[in-house]
Design a protein around this motif. Sequence first.
Motif, short mmCIF file in Angstrom:
data_model
loop_
_atom_site.label_atom_id
_atom_site.label_comp_id
_atom_site.label_asym_id
_atom_site.label_seq_id
_atom_site.Cartn_x
_atom_site.Cartn_y
_atom_site.Cartn_z
N HIS A 127 69.10 40.89 -6.40
CA HIS A 127 69.12 40.04 -5.20
C HIS A 127 70.45 39.99 -4.47
CE1 HIS A 127 65.20 37.84 -5.80
NE2 HIS A 127 65.35 38.44 -6.96
N LEU A 128 71.57 39.93 -5.20
CA LEU A 128 72.82 39.48 -4.57
C LEU A 128 73.90 40.54 -4.40
CD1 LEU A 128 73.25 36.12 -6.57
CD2 LEU A 128 72.23 36.45 -4.31
N ALA A 129 73.89 41.59 -5.22
CA ALA A 129 75.03 42.52 -5.25
C ALA A 129 75.20 43.22 -3.91
CB ALA A 129 74.82 43.55 -6.36
N PRO A 130 76.45 43.57 -3.55
CA PRO A 130 76.66 44.38 -2.35
C PRO A 130 76.04 45.77 -2.56
CG PRO A 130 78.69 44.18 -3.62
CD PRO A 130 77.68 43.30 -4.29
N PRO A 131 75.93 46.58 -1.50
CA PRO A 131 75.34 47.92 -1.66
C PRO A 131 76.07 48.71 -2.75
CG PRO A 131 75.71 47.43 0.65
CD PRO A 131 76.33 46.31 -0.12
N ASP A 132 75.33 49.56 -3.46
CA ASP A 132 75.93 50.37 -4.52
C ASP A 132 77.10 51.20 -4.01
OD1 ASP A 132 74.40 49.60 -6.63
OD2 ASP A 132 73.00 51.28 -6.51
N ARG A 133 78.13 51.35 -4.86
CA ARG A 133 79.22 52.28 -4.54
C ARG A 133 78.66 53.70 -4.62
NH1 ARG A 133 80.87 49.43 -8.96
NH2 ARG A 133 81.43 51.33 -10.10
N ALA A 134 79.25 54.60 -3.80
CA ALA A 134 78.80 56.00 -3.85
C ALA A 134 79.27 56.62 -5.17
CB ALA A 134 79.36 56.76 -2.66
N LEU A 135 78.45 57.48 -5.75
CA LEU A 135 78.83 58.17 -7.00
C LEU A 135 79.22 59.60 -6.69
CD1 LEU A 135 76.08 56.92 -9.50
CD2 LEU A 135 78.42 56.11 -9.23
N PRO A 136 80.06 60.25 -7.49
CA PRO A 136 80.74 59.67 -8.65
C PRO A 136 81.92 58.80 -8.22
CG PRO A 136 81.43 61.94 -8.33
CD PRO A 136 80.42 61.65 -7.25
N ASP A 137 82.18 57.75 -9.01
CA ASP A 137 83.37 56.95 -8.74
C ASP A 137 84.04 56.63 -10.08
OD1 ASP A 137 82.67 54.27 -9.65
OD2 ASP A 137 83.27 53.48 -7.70
N VAL A 138 85.37 56.41 -10.07
CA VAL A 138 86.12 56.38 -11.33
C VAL A 138 85.62 55.29 -12.29
CG1 VAL A 138 88.41 56.05 -12.37
CG2 VAL A 138 88.12 57.52 -10.36
N PRO A 139 85.46 54.01 -11.83
CA PRO A 139 84.99 53.00 -12.80
C PRO A 139 83.60 53.32 -13.34
CG PRO A 139 85.78 51.95 -10.79
CD PRO A 139 85.79 53.41 -10.52
N ALA A 140 82.73 53.89 -12.51
CA ALA A 140 81.37 54.18 -12.98
C ALA A 140 81.39 55.27 -14.05
CB ALA A 140 80.48 54.59 -11.81
N VAL A 141 82.16 56.33 -13.81
CA VAL A 141 82.20 57.44 -14.78
C VAL A 141 82.88 56.98 -16.07
CG1 VAL A 141 83.13 59.74 -15.23
CG2 VAL A 141 82.10 59.22 -13.01
N ALA A 142 84.02 56.25 -15.93
CA ALA A 142 84.73 55.77 -17.13
C ALA A 142 83.83 54.79 -17.89
CB ALA A 142 86.04 55.08 -16.72
N GLY A 143 83.15 53.91 -17.17
CA GLY A 143 82.29 52.93 -17.82
C GLY A 143 81.12 53.60 -18.53
N LEU A 144 80.56 54.60 -17.88
CA LEU A 144 79.43 55.32 -18.49
C LEU A 144 79.87 56.00 -19.79
CD1 LEU A 144 76.48 56.25 -18.14
CD2 LEU A 144 77.33 58.23 -16.89
N LEU A 145 81.05 56.65 -19.74
CA LEU A 145 81.56 57.33 -20.95
C LEU A 145 81.82 56.33 -22.07
CD1 LEU A 145 83.96 60.02 -19.44
CD2 LEU A 145 81.70 60.37 -20.49
#
Length: 247
Positions: A127-145
Amino acid sequence: MSTFHLLTLGWAALAVITLPVLLKVRAPYGRHTTAGWGPTMANRWGWFWMELPALLLFPLLVVLGPRDKGPLTWVLVALWAGHYANRTLIFPFRLRTRGKRMPVAIVLSGVFFNLVNGGLNGWWLGHLAPPDRALPDVPAVAGLLLFLTGMGINHHADEKLIALRTNGDGYKVPRGGLFERISCPNHFGEIMEWAGFALAAWSLPALSFALWTFANLAPRARNHHAWYRERFPDYPRGRKAVIPFLW
Ligand code: NDP
């Protein structure tokens, strides 16, 4: 500040208060089960009912919510669903603790935790989050790993511990791999998982979940560690509880 943010901050603050309490009071399930906590139920069904709300609520709130979802949201849903499918449907039925029971009070507190935690995280992404960040992005890749590494450590350690009970017999000192450094690699791996999820999601609800995981599992690992030392006089001295070389 919105009501949602205030609620989530309050929830995170509760995690910070819970940590020292759980260092003093050993949560009464598994090896720390004691009488006096009210009615009990079969431990594997306890796990199932306790984790089911998390498996269902978060994905449902995200999928049914009106927010436009991009690839990052679906990655987060996949990580969550993968983790909770194991914890709800596979892990409880692999346990070899025949006849073991857990207090219904623990199950109810787990249900409450998973409803609030799954609710806050699911409502945010649905419901509330801003639009998704475009991938790949550093926090997303680091977080996924970080999440996937933690998940691997958690699964491997849980499997090893479960396998220690060959014929429904008692507890043994776990050996090998990360067990040579810490008493509870399963808890360490799970803490990594939700820290990785928080990094990838980059949201207050996900951060509060990471804090809660630490607040629940670091004391549990400390309690397990103290219990091993009480029970096994030759318990390896250099081993820490949950964070290699530190704690
Ligand atoms: P434990 O390590 O206490 O137990 C896991 C299983 O292995 C149990 O069946 C236990 O038996 C058995 N076992 C453990 N150590 C030994 C040993 N030395 N010898 C023989 N058998 C052993 O894990 P928890 O119950 O604390 O947690 C289980 C999973 O759930 C973990 O992966 C944990 O990360 C996760 N979890 C996550 C939470 C969160 O907040 N996200 C909260 C709680 C758990 P027994 O039950 O008889 O002790």
